[in-house]
Design an enzyme around this catalytic site. Sequence first.
Site, short mmCIF file in Angstrom:
data_model
loop_
_atom_site.label_atom_id
_atom_site.label_comp_id
_atom_site.label_asym_id
_atom_site.label_seq_id
_atom_site.Cartn_x
_atom_site.Cartn_y
_atom_site.Cartn_z
N LYS A 18 0.86 -1.17 0.00
CA LYS A 18 0.00 0.00 0.00
C LYS A 18 0.89 1.22 0.00
O LYS A 18 1.94 1.21 0.67
CB LYS A 18 -0.84 -0.05 1.29
CG LYS A 18 -1.74 1.11 1.48
CD LYS A 18 -2.46 1.04 2.81
CE LYS A 18 -3.07 2.41 3.06
NZ LYS A 18 -3.66 2.57 4.34
N SER A 52 5.94 6.30 -1.29
CA SER A 52 7.21 5.67 -1.71
C SER A 52 8.10 5.26 -0.54
O SER A 52 9.33 5.33 -0.64
CB SER A 52 8.00 6.58 -2.65
OG SER A 52 7.18 6.98 -3.71
N ARG A 53 7.49 4.87 0.55
CA ARG A 53 8.24 4.39 1.73
C ARG A 53 9.09 5.47 2.41
O ARG A 53 9.93 5.16 3.24
CB ARG A 53 9.13 3.18 1.39
CG ARG A 53 8.35 1.97 0.87
CD ARG A 53 7.55 1.34 2.01
NE ARG A 53 6.66 0.27 1.59
CZ ARG A 53 5.38 0.41 1.28
NH1 ARG A 53 4.81 1.60 1.34
NH2 ARG A 53 4.65 -0.61 0.95
N LEU A 54 8.90 6.72 2.03
CA LEU A 54 9.68 7.81 2.67
C LEU A 54 8.87 8.37 3.84
O LEU A 54 8.45 9.53 3.84
CB LEU A 54 10.02 8.88 1.63
CG LEU A 54 10.88 8.38 0.46
CD1 LEU A 54 11.16 9.50 -0.54
CD2 LEU A 54 12.21 7.82 0.97
#
Length: 214
Positions: free
Chosen positions: A11, A192-194
């Site tokens: 997700k 984006s996982r940031l």
Amino acid sequence: MGEGNIQGIRKDYGVEELSKTSVLDSPIDQFELWFKDAMKSEGSEVNACVLSTLAEDNCPEGRVVLLKFFAEDGFTFYTNYESKKAQQLAKHPFASMTFYWRTRERQIRLKGRVEKVSAEVSDAYYFERPEGSQLGAWASPQSQEIPDRAFLKKRVENVKQRFETEELKRPDFWGGYILIPTEVEFWQGRPSRLHDRIVYSLVDGQWVTKRLAP
Ligand SMILES: Cc1cc2nc3c(=O)[nH]c(=O)nc-3n(C[C@H](O)[C@H](O)[C@H](O)COP(=O)(O)O)c2cc1C
């Protein structure tokens, strides 16, 4: 049977953001803010968290408990003082609590020393609970092996009978613990996982914040 490829579950987050300048000075106030947000969207048991303690074999053990009170001095939950977690806390009085609020894409992690709350505080909460829960606290030898469900039912019946003639009191082996945080981390899911991570640490009695890499 017995295996599942779940690699494809993912997700992207992006509902909200968090920065060192946007958080409140006290992590308890920040917790309250996020707790209130979670209450609006999360549905029931927004106060559920994973309490992790250290087992005798040095392996951490987690289980869900319900947070019942929080304030500047700490975070309180209730349990059986003879349970496995209680035995672990007696040996090593430190723990962490982890909250996850899916609808807000948020996690909060706290850690610190754990102490029993006073008998008065435990009494006050015990008598606030429904009668079934009050009797249940007497009946369940939490974390001990029992032969079957019938054993528990019998214990409840015995407790009910006992307190038909005796005045109900809180069992000495049941009450609250307070986790006194020295570190509190707020995690906000981002694209984006940031993700955003802001951690508060107590330094000379003052809360200091840092941003951590996701
Ligand atoms: C949603 C949920 C809430 C729970 N709340 C509590 C709680 O407040 N106190 C408690 O002792 N156990 C609670 N439990 C049960 C614990 O997860 C655990 O099974 C129990 O405390 C025994 O843990 P222990 O053997 O490690 O001591 C809850 C479980 C769930 C799933």
